[in-house]
Design a protein around this motif. Structure first.
Motif, PDB file in Angstrom:
ATOM      1  N   TRP A 110      -1.133  -6.485   4.694  1.00 34.69           N
ATOM      2  CA  TRP A 110      -2.310  -6.808   3.885  1.00 34.69           C
ATOM      3  C   TRP A 110      -1.884  -7.210   2.473  1.00 34.69           C
ATOM      4  O   TRP A 110      -2.369  -8.213   1.934  1.00 34.69           O
ATOM      5  CB  TRP A 110      -3.263  -5.613   3.832  1.00 34.69           C
ATOM      6  CG  TRP A 110      -4.444  -5.868   2.944  1.00 34.69           C
ATOM      7  CD1 TRP A 110      -5.575  -6.566   3.259  1.00 34.69           C
ATOM      8  CD2 TRP A 110      -4.582  -5.459   1.575  1.00 34.69           C
ATOM      9  NE1 TRP A 110      -6.415  -6.610   2.168  1.00 34.69           N
ATOM     10  CE2 TRP A 110      -5.833  -5.945   1.126  1.00 34.69           C
ATOM     11  CE3 TRP A 110      -3.781  -4.746   0.700  1.00 34.69           C
ATOM     12  CZ2 TRP A 110      -6.296  -5.724  -0.168  1.00 34.69           C
ATOM     13  CZ3 TRP A 110      -4.227  -4.521  -0.592  1.00 34.69           C
ATOM     14  CH2 TRP A 110      -5.474  -5.009  -1.015  1.00 34.69           C
ATOM     15  N   VAL A 111      -0.970  -6.451   1.853  1.00 34.25           N
ATOM     16  CA  VAL A 111      -0.476  -6.797   0.510  1.00 34.25           C
ATOM     17  C   VAL A 111       0.175  -8.174   0.545  1.00 34.25           C
ATOM     18  O   VAL A 111      -0.077  -9.021  -0.312  1.00 34.25           O
ATOM     19  CB  VAL A 111       0.517  -5.727  -0.005  1.00 34.25           C
ATOM     20  CG1 VAL A 111       1.227  -6.200  -1.265  1.00 34.25           C
ATOM     21  CG2 VAL A 111      -0.206  -4.409  -0.279  1.00 34.25           C
ATOM     22  N   ASP A 123      -0.233 -10.703   2.741  1.00 30.72           N
ATOM     23  CA  ASP A 123      -1.169 -11.790   3.024  1.00 30.72           C
ATOM     24  C   ASP A 123      -2.137 -12.036   1.870  1.00 30.72           C
ATOM     25  O   ASP A 123      -2.520 -13.175   1.600  1.00 30.72           O
ATOM     26  CB  ASP A 123      -1.962 -11.503   4.302  1.00 30.72           C
ATOM     27  CG  ASP A 123      -1.082 -11.532   5.543  1.00 30.72           C
ATOM     28  OD1 ASP A 123       0.077 -11.984   5.440  1.00 30.72           O
ATOM     29  OD2 ASP A 123      -1.556 -11.100   6.605  1.00 30.72           O
ATOM     30  N   THR A 124      -2.530 -10.969   1.172  1.00 32.51           N
ATOM     31  CA  THR A 124      -3.537 -11.086   0.114  1.00 32.51           C
ATOM     32  C   THR A 124      -2.942 -11.537  -1.213  1.00 32.51           C
ATOM     33  O   THR A 124      -3.553 -12.324  -1.933  1.00 32.51           O
ATOM     34  CB  THR A 124      -4.261  -9.737  -0.082  1.00 32.51           C
ATOM     35  OG1 THR A 124      -4.755  -9.295   1.179  1.00 32.51           O
ATOM     36  CG2 THR A 124      -5.410  -9.868  -1.059  1.00 32.51           C
ATOM     37  N   PHE A 125      -1.746 -11.048  -1.556  1.00 29.42           N
ATOM     38  CA  PHE A 125      -1.220 -11.283  -2.898  1.00 29.42           C
ATOM     39  C   PHE A 125       0.085 -12.073  -2.946  1.00 29.42           C
ATOM     40  O   PHE A 125       0.352 -12.748  -3.924  1.00 29.42           O
ATOM     41  CB  PHE A 125      -1.021  -9.950  -3.617  1.00 29.42           C
ATOM     42  CG  PHE A 125      -2.292  -9.171  -3.744  1.00 29.42           C
ATOM     43  CD1 PHE A 125      -3.255  -9.554  -4.657  1.00 29.42           C
ATOM     44  CD2 PHE A 125      -2.541  -8.087  -2.926  1.00 29.42           C
ATOM     45  CE1 PHE A 125      -4.446  -8.855  -4.766  1.00 29.42           C
ATOM     46  CE2 PHE A 125      -3.733  -7.376  -3.021  1.00 29.42           C
ATOM     47  CZ  PHE A 125      -4.690  -7.763  -3.943  1.00 29.42           C
ATOM     48  N   ARG A 151       1.556 -14.195  -0.186  1.00 25.25           N
ATOM     49  CA  ARG A 151       1.446 -15.513   0.447  1.00 25.25           C
ATOM     50  C   ARG A 151       0.591 -16.454  -0.395  1.00 25.25           C
ATOM     51  O   ARG A 151       0.807 -17.661  -0.420  1.00 25.25           O
ATOM     52  CB  ARG A 151       0.857 -15.390   1.843  1.00 25.25           C
ATOM     53  CG  ARG A 151       0.903 -16.733   2.580  1.00 25.25           C
ATOM     54  CD  ARG A 151       0.208 -16.725   3.907  1.00 25.25           C
ATOM     55  NE  ARG A 151       0.758 -15.747   4.820  1.00 25.25           N
ATOM     56  CZ  ARG A 151       0.170 -15.387   5.947  1.00 25.25           C
ATOM     57  NH1 ARG A 151      -0.983 -15.921   6.281  1.00 25.25           N
ATOM     58  NH2 ARG A 151       0.701 -14.494   6.745  1.00 25.25           N
ATOM     59  N   THR A 152      -0.380 -15.929  -1.109  1.00 23.71           N
ATOM     60  CA  THR A 152      -1.262 -16.733  -1.951  1.00 23.71           C
ATOM     61  C   THR A 152      -0.673 -17.006  -3.327  1.00 23.71           C
ATOM     62  O   THR A 152      -1.299 -17.677  -4.139  1.00 23.71           O
ATOM     63  CB  THR A 152      -2.619 -16.019  -2.114  1.00 23.71           C
ATOM     64  OG1 THR A 152      -2.387 -14.735  -2.700  1.00 23.71           O
ATOM     65  CG2 THR A 152      -3.327 -15.863  -0.790  1.00 23.71           C
ATOM     66  N   LYS A 155      -0.151 -14.867  -5.790  1.00 19.61           N
ATOM     67  CA  LYS A 155      -0.817 -14.126  -6.859  1.00 19.61           C
ATOM     68  C   LYS A 155       0.053 -13.053  -7.496  1.00 19.61           C
ATOM     69  O   LYS A 155      -0.336 -12.466  -8.491  1.00 19.61           O
ATOM     70  CB  LYS A 155      -2.092 -13.468  -6.321  1.00 19.61           C
ATOM     71  CG  LYS A 155      -3.158 -14.460  -5.920  1.00 19.61           C
ATOM     72  CD  LYS A 155      -4.383 -13.752  -5.387  1.00 19.61           C
ATOM     73  CE  LYS A 155      -5.436 -14.744  -4.930  1.00 19.61           C
ATOM     74  NZ  LYS A 155      -6.579 -14.087  -4.302  1.00 19.61           N
TER      75      LYS A 155
END
Length: 196
Positions: free
Chosen positions: A21-22, A24-26, A28-29, A31
């Motif tokens: 989740w970390v 994919d959310t932060f 890969r994007t 961020k």
């Protein structure tokens, strides 16, 4: 660069799902350039490395007691981070597994990044911890402190079932953070926000 911090309490039950989740959310994007984790609860260094193995990048600032299922800290620099190759571990607390100091080296300056997980046992334990932090790190320049402080100083941040209430005072911790002119960036941007 962008730094993020996460308390991973419970990640030992399903670290793959939480780290995915970390990622994919932060990551890969794009961020996050560095992600600081606290309260790892990994049973061993092998267990921790296995959890991070599917993801590219570097682990720095690892502090955990190898003889116990400890609440240590670690920093993850994703493979395509702007900080790749620029972060070095300076020193860690290997007895308690509570903090790690890293240095980010750029062409023109050094930034010190302190990842902490303060004791959760009691106010007295935290005050001893912060007293030690003050002695160790008061003279560091360009110091950024992040992690799980395990206390809040504002009622709006201390929610119970009946709403905000006055938190227990932490005079040693608050004095040190005031001396360093540390800013709670969330409270600065959203002074009236309540996040439960």
């Amino acid at each position: 660069f962008t730094a993020m911090t996460f308390n991973l309490n419970g990640a030992v039950t399903d670290p793959a799902r939480k780290l995915r989740w970390v990622h994919d959310t932060f990551v890969r994007t794009g961020k996050a350039d560095i992600i600081l984790f606290q309260e790892l609860h990994f049973g061993s260094l092998t267990h921790l490395r296995k959890a991070f193995w599917p993801y590219r990048g570097e682990l720095k600032g690892l502090s955990m007691n190898p003889n116990a299922n400890t609440r240590g800290v670690v920093a993850w620099i994703p493979g395509d981070s702007s900080l790749t190759g620029l972060v070095e571990t300076v020193t860690t607390d290997t007895v308690e597994g509570r903090w790690a100091l890293m240095r980010i080296n750029s062409k023109n300056e050094h930034i010190h990044l302190l990842n902490i997980y303060a004791p959760s046992k009691s106010v007295a334990h935290r005050e001893l911890f912060y007293g030690d932090m003050k002695v160790r790190f008061n003279d560091y320049s360009n110091l950024i402190i992040a992690g799980d402080f395990n206390f809040v100083s504002r009622a709006i941040d201390f929610l119970g079932v009946n709403g905000p209430r006055e938190p227990a005072p932490h005079p040693v911790a608050e004095e040190w953070l005031d001396e360093l002119e540390v800013i709670d960036t969330f409270a600065h941007e959203f002074p009236d926000a309540v996040v439960s």
